[in-house]
Design an enzyme around this catalytic site. Structure first.
Site, PDB file in Angstrom:
ATOM      1  CE  LYS A 182      -3.882   1.947   2.687  1.00 35.53           C
ATOM      2  NZ  LYS A 182      -4.731   1.737   3.888  1.00 35.53           N
ATOM      3  CB  SER A 192      -7.978   0.388   5.460  1.00 33.94           C
ATOM      4  OG  SER A 192      -8.643   1.599   5.671  1.00 33.94           O
ATOM      5  CB  SER A 214      -7.958   3.596   2.771  1.00 30.45           C
ATOM      6  OG  SER A 214      -7.016   2.939   3.605  1.00 30.45           O
TER       7      SER A 214
END
Lengths: 64, 475
Positions: free
Chosen positions: B82, B181, B157
């Site tokens: 990420k 997330s 996210s």
């Protein structure tokens, strides 16, 4: 709880130096109202016997 | 055309083939990069693709293998990161325009651990701006698309990671979970998402995050792979004061143990209160399947969850402090969803922040009491299947709920409480809705009982209607 638009605009301008339009202010207000809503729920809860769960411990040696 | 079926394998299936030199790290890294290039126009799941670095890592990986230096199950496995995890010498944007050119000097601790274990980094994955939201509809790098339905969000996210793991671009993704997330993209993309106990994994190198409750965790195609990843990530980091020096067990030893004698708690409030009908049916079906596997069902009550919304108060204040360094001089570089959610945080009063911390403690104590009655809890991961990318609201029982921007939080209502209390939780696929969109079930255990979490999840997935379902993305 309600805050007048002009008051809110002035506070944001003073704190952040940001000039918001009325449309932008409505988006800010949406989030603020969520805050006020959650606060209202807390009026009925007794938190007087809640203690911190924070732990303190000695620093550990560096792995290297 | 070459058979690239190995891109759909799990790490547990692939690792022995690498060790036995049936598949080379270079061969599969090249295939993964080609697949990433092919799917990027459709999924938009990566902000930075690391062609050269990944192939260089693959060559090193092959050299190590040829001299007998096998580093474990992640050796030669392509994974994604990420883009809020610091990578030395590689741009780390946190999904923002503000940090579009930011190049960290050091790797995050988890990046170091994965590299040391032999993993190969394919790219930095697309996410919500500043990792602050549940849709991965990024205003600067474009929306990430769900491989199970490209008009749908992949969750956030960390949507890029979910899309990549589900579609076969990567075998795992490393990301962060402040309110769900990891678990939400897990459920929306039909893969496994783990948020381990707060303190189990170092957060050092996690960029622009909240002061309270973030976690770094893996997203994988199987529970066994999740256990393999946590084995690499877990452990005390003396340089991260939030990490806790507790022993790390052999997680794989919990797999295949079954559920006989375990007590399963199903909450009677909050988690099943606001649900899409198909989600509820799928999760109730999971509960029935767990009973058939030998778990004893107990209904449990969590009355303090009535006040879980108070966590939003502290999150608002934490958020504005996090963004203070950028907000004044880079307002124009913010997208509207994050900007208008962040500004109100400055109006949170100190007394209200203090109250919210007391509420957090009260809810933590309640969960710990419940975890004395049962071995694990079962809940839906998300209240709905993946919403459409252009949706601002979803409707449940005639009532609209915001899914993005100011006032949102509905999608994470079942995941974010576990961030507040710090308990470990895992989301695994438990079915699909009428449109074929994945649905996830969430398991929760007592602190530092991730082994038990894997035991439960592994037993369940073998009977899950989602077993081996993989989306095919047409390009």
């Amino acid at each position: 709880m309600s805050i007048q638009n002009e008051t809110l605009k002035a506070m944001i301008r003073d704190y952040d130096g940001l000039e918001l339009s009325d449309e932008e202010l409505e988006l800010v207000r949406t989030e603020l109202e969520t805050y006020f809503g959650e606060l209202a729920k807390l009026e009925s809860v007794d938190l007087s016997d809640m203690f911190s769960g924070r732990l303190t411990r000695l620093p550990e040696p560096d792995r290297s | 055309m070459r058979n690239l079926d190995f891109l759909k394998m799990t790490i547990s299936e692939l690792a022995p083939k690498i060790r036995n030199k049936e598949i080379s790290p270079g061969e599969q890294t090249e295939a993964a990069l080609t697949e990433a290039d092919r799917l990027q126009p459709k999924l938009n799941s990566l902000i930075t693709l690391l062609h050269e670095q990944a192939m260089a890592q693959a060559r090193e990986s092959e050299t190590a293998l040829s001299r007998g230096d096998y580093r474990g199950p992640l050796h030669g496995i392509p994974i994604g990161l990420k883009d809020n995890l610091a990578t030395a010498g590689i741009t780390t944007t946190v999904g923002s325009k503000v940090l579009a050119n930011h190049v960290p000097d050091e790797d995050a601790e988890v990046v170091i651990r994965c590299r040391d274990a032999g993993a190969i980094f394919i790219g930095k994955e697309n996410l919500e701006e500043f990792a602050a939201g549940a849709t991965s509809n990024n205003p600067h790098y474009g929306a990430v698309h769900n491989p199970g339905g490209v008009d749908r969000v992949p969750g956030g996210s960390r949507g890029g990671g979910g899309a990549n793991v589900a579609s076969g671009v990567t075998f795992a993704s490393l990301g962060t979970d402040l309110g769900g997330s990891v678990r939400l993209p897990g459920t929306f993309c039909g893969v496994v998402g783990l948020k381990q106990t707060y303190g189990r994994v170092s957060q050092r190198g996690l960029m622009v995050t909240s002061f309270n409750g973030d976690h770094i965790g893996p997203m994988t195609r199987s529970v066994a792979d999740s256990a393999l990843l946590l084995q690499v990530l877990a452990g005390n980091d003396p340089l991260d004061p939030s990490s806790v020096p507790v022993p790390v067990p052999d997680y794989s030893s919990y797999l295949g143990k079954g559920l006989k004698g375990l007590k399963m708690g199903v909450p009677s409030n909050h988690f099943f209160d606001l649900l899409d009908e198909e989600v509820e049916a799928a999760v109730r079906g999971s509960v029935a399947a767990l009973e058939e596997l030998g778990a004893e069902l107990l209904e449990v009550s969590l009355p303090a969850m009535e006040y879980i919304g108070a966590m939003r108060i502290s999150a608002m204040a934490d958020g504005v402090v996090t963004h203070e360094q950028f907000l004044k001089n880079h307002r124009e570089a913010y997208g509207p969803d994050v900007l208008y959610r962040t500004i109100p945080g400055q109006f949170v009063l100190g007394k209200d922040y203090s109250k919210s911390l007391k509420v957090q403690r009260m809810i933590q104590e309640e969960y710990l009491r419940v975890m004395h009655q049962v071995d694990f809890l079962v809940t839906p991961t998300a209240p709905v299947p993946a919403p459409r990318i252009d949706a601002t609201h979803v409707n449940i029982n005639g009532e609209d709920h915001r899914v993005r921007g100011p006032g949102s939080g509905f999608i994470s209502r079942n995941t974010s409480p576990l961030n507040a209390v710090g308990l470990p939780a895992i989301s695994v696929p438990c079915g699909v809705n009428h449109a074929g969109l994945p649905i996830g079930v969430q398991f929760i255990t007592a602190p530092f009982e991730e082994g038990l979490l894997f035991q439960v999840a592994d037993s369940y997935v073998k009977t899950s209607p989602s077993q081996r379902l993989r989306p095919e993305v047409s390009v």
